[in-house]
Design a protein around this motif. Structure first.
Motif, PDB file in Angstrom:
ATOM      1  N   GLY A 151       0.867  -1.235   0.182  1.00 37.12           N
ATOM      2  CA  GLY A 151       0.150   0.202  -0.161  1.00 37.12           C
ATOM      3  C   GLY A 151       0.676   1.276  -0.039  1.00 37.12           C
ATOM      4  O   GLY A 151       0.613   2.216   0.701  1.00 37.12           O
ATOM      5  N   GLY A 153       0.359  10.354  10.250  1.00 35.09           N
ATOM      6  CA  GLY A 153      -0.269  10.005   9.237  1.00 35.09           C
ATOM      7  C   GLY A 153      -1.645  10.213   9.335  1.00 35.09           C
ATOM      8  O   GLY A 153      -2.242  10.636  10.347  1.00 35.09           O
ATOM      9  N   GLY A 154      -2.277   9.709   7.927  1.00 30.83           N
ATOM     10  CA  GLY A 154      -3.753  10.190   7.835  1.00 30.83           C
ATOM     11  C   GLY A 154      -4.525   9.381   8.821  1.00 30.83           C
ATOM     12  O   GLY A 154      -5.564   9.615   9.316  1.00 30.83           O
ATOM     13  N   LYS A 155      -3.731   8.324   9.087  1.00 32.06           N
ATOM     14  CA  LYS A 155      -4.468   7.091   9.746  1.00 32.06           C
ATOM     15  C   LYS A 155      -4.880   7.531  11.202  1.00 32.06           C
ATOM     16  O   LYS A 155      -5.960   7.517  11.685  1.00 32.06           O
ATOM     17  N   ILE A 160      -7.502  10.431  11.053  1.00 28.09           N
ATOM     18  CA  ILE A 160      -9.083   9.906  11.221  1.00 28.09           C
ATOM     19  C   ILE A 160      -9.403   9.418  12.340  1.00 28.09           C
ATOM     20  O   ILE A 160     -10.237   9.506  12.850  1.00 28.09           O
ATOM     21  N   TRP A 162     -11.242   1.415   2.462  1.00 25.59           N
ATOM     22  CA  TRP A 162     -10.102   1.127   2.984  1.00 25.59           C
ATOM     23  C   TRP A 162     -10.201   0.473   4.328  1.00 25.59           C
ATOM     24  O   TRP A 162     -10.928   0.623   5.015  1.00 25.59           O
ATOM     25  N   TYR A 167     -11.175   1.650   8.018  1.00 28.57           N
ATOM     26  CA  TYR A 167     -12.600   2.675   8.697  1.00 28.57           C
ATOM     27  C   TYR A 167     -13.111   1.680   9.558  1.00 28.57           C
ATOM     28  O   TYR A 167     -13.605   2.322  10.619  1.00 28.57           O
ATOM     29  N   ASP A 188     -11.463  11.574   2.660  1.00 26.95           N
ATOM     30  CA  ASP A 188     -10.194  11.019   2.826  1.00 26.95           C
ATOM     31  C   ASP A 188      -9.462  11.134   1.357  1.00 26.95           C
ATOM     32  O   ASP A 188      -9.890  10.558   0.314  1.00 26.95           O
ATOM     33  N   LYS A 233       1.494   8.926   0.508  1.00 30.99           N
ATOM     34  CA  LYS A 233       1.295   8.400  -1.072  1.00 30.99           C
ATOM     35  C   LYS A 233       1.860   9.297  -2.113  1.00 30.99           C
ATOM     36  O   LYS A 233       2.525   8.941  -2.942  1.00 30.99           O
ATOM     37  N   ARG A 293       5.501   9.088   8.391  1.00 31.70           N
ATOM     38  CA  ARG A 293       4.215   9.396   9.365  1.00 31.70           C
ATOM     39  C   ARG A 293       3.763  10.890   9.673  1.00 31.70           C
ATOM     40  O   ARG A 293       3.767  11.312  10.628  1.00 31.70           O
TER      41      ARG A 293
END
Ligand SMILES: Cc1ncc(COP(=O)(O)O)c(C=O)c1O
Length: 399
Positions: free
Chosen positions: A39, A99-101, A104, A125, A128, A204, A239, A247
């Motif tokens: 990924g 990170g986006g993680k 969120i 994804w 979620y 996202d 990405k 991160r």
């Protein structure tokens, strides 16, 4: 009574991360595996970004930073939104996380009460639903059919909204399908959302810069700014700038939300690394060429996969308009038997079988949509050719 929490027992480790780890282990054992599970871009982080990080270390930028990110990074993010999305945010509307993680996750933790509903379009994804569960919310899966190009039908969205709905997650281009929403499609979704003022929108945009065929990216806020008081835009450097390990992700939204996220972060990670923040500033400010070059490489690879697989009619390939994934329907393969007589009952069996045959893919089940698998084309042309051949040969061996 278990010592461990029920919430955590209800979630699974990220399946994409586990498959990549399994493929890596097999490689270390000496087996040749073509890895279509990754990924992350296979490119190195750009030199100018690395140098910015080295400079930050040399200049002693190695101490705690403000919880929401350094002033310089927040400024770079504000400029990015203005320059690329024509969106205006001020510094109190920005958060930076690991990170986006994490961004969120923080937003969900800041807003979800037990059994609040989060509408998650499927295929989704992988993280979620599990994040929703961890925050004690209810993931409400909204099926997006292949006939509708894996995109939300606005009426289906409206049917899923209840008075417990807190969030709708939009991810364009999507992981895992690469589906991309046009301006008109976003307008149609915005019309529904405007009728339900209690529902917030999480956009996202992690794959914003990996889009093909000269498409122009827009998120829902660019299409209808009336949603601004209840939209949270998430993005990151992973990405677009090949910076997964650094991160850095960021979010932009209403001040009240950012304040709550900031409280969580101040009591958990504090902030992401000061060095990574310095690198992210350089990435956001000076990467136009890098993005342009990689977009072309990814598009060529997408086309290569497509030309490799299109004549093998037992697999149906969905042509992505963005991201670096191809979602492949394997309906016609399910139910066939391997040489040892064992049946391939589902896409998980098929992915395991492919791994035995030397190619790692992620089963569709992980994305909430079975009888598919995901190929990541964040890998070389040679690997793409060899991996596609392995997939076709493996399928042909099934009876
Ligand atoms: C759709 C989507 N959103 C968010 C993320 C999080 O990325 P990161 O935490 O590296 O910024 C990923 C990573 O795979 C993703 O695919």
């Amino acid at each position: 009574m278990s010592f461990f929490s029920k919430k955590v027992s209800r979630i699974q480790p990220s399946p994409t991360i586990s498959i990549t780890a399994k493929a890596k282990k097999l490689k270390q054992e000496g087996k040749k595996i073509i890895d279509f599970s990754a990924g992350e871009p296979d490119f190195d982080t750009p030199e100018n970004v690395k140098n910015a990080a080295i400079k930050a270390i040399e200049e002693g930028k190695t101490k705690y930073t403000p919880v929401n990110g350094t002033k310089e990074l927040i400024d770079a993010i504000i400029k990015k939104f203005k320059r690329e999305n024509n969106l205006n945010f001020d510094s109190e509307e920005i958060t930076v996380g690991c990170g986006g993680k994490q961004v969120i996750f923080n937003a969900l933790l800041a807003t979800i009460e037990k059994d609040d509903e989060i509408i998650i379009p499927s295929p989704f994804w992988v993280s979620y639903p599990d994040m929703a569960i961890l925050t004690e919310g209810l993931p409400v899966v909204l099926d997006c059919s292949q006939e509708n190009n894996f995109k939300i039908n606005p009426q289906d969205l409206e049917n899923k909204i209840t008075n417990r709905t807190k969030w709708v997650i939009l991810n364009s281009p999507s992981n895992p399908t690469g589906a991309f929403y046009s301006e008109l499609e976003l307008q149609n979704l915005a019309k529904i959302l405007l009728k339900h003022p209690h529902v917030w929108v999480m956009c996202d945009d992690l794959y914003e810069h990996i889009i093909f065929d000269n498409l122009k990216f827009k998120n829902i806020l660019q299409v209808d700014d009336k949603l601004k008081p209840r939209t949270f835009v998430v993005n990151g450097v992973s990405k677009a700038y090949a910076m997964t390990g650094w991160r850095v992700g960021y979010g932009a939204g209403p001040k009240e939300l950012i304040k709550e996220i900031s409280k969580i972060q101040s009591q958990s990670t504090t902030h992401t690394s000061s060095i990574s923040q310095a690198a992210a500033i350089e990435a956001l400010n000076n990467s136009d060429e890098f993005i342009k070059k990689n977009k072309k490489i990814f598009q060529d690879r997408r086309d290569l996969i497509f030309s490799n697989l299109k004549n093998f009619t037992e697999l149906q390939v969905f042509l992505p308009q963005g991201s670096f994934y191809v979602y492949v329907c394997c309906n016609d393969i399910i139910g066939k038997k391997k040489e040892d007589g064992i049946e391939i009952k589902n896409d998980i069996d098929l992915s395991d079988y492919f791994l035995d045959e030397g190619v790692a893919v992620v089963p569709g089940e992980a994305f909430g949509c079975s009888n598919f698998f995901r190929i990541s084309f964040a890998t070389s042309n040679e690997n793409i050719n060899e991996g596609c051949k392995k997939i076709i040969d493996a399928c042909k061996k099934l009876k």
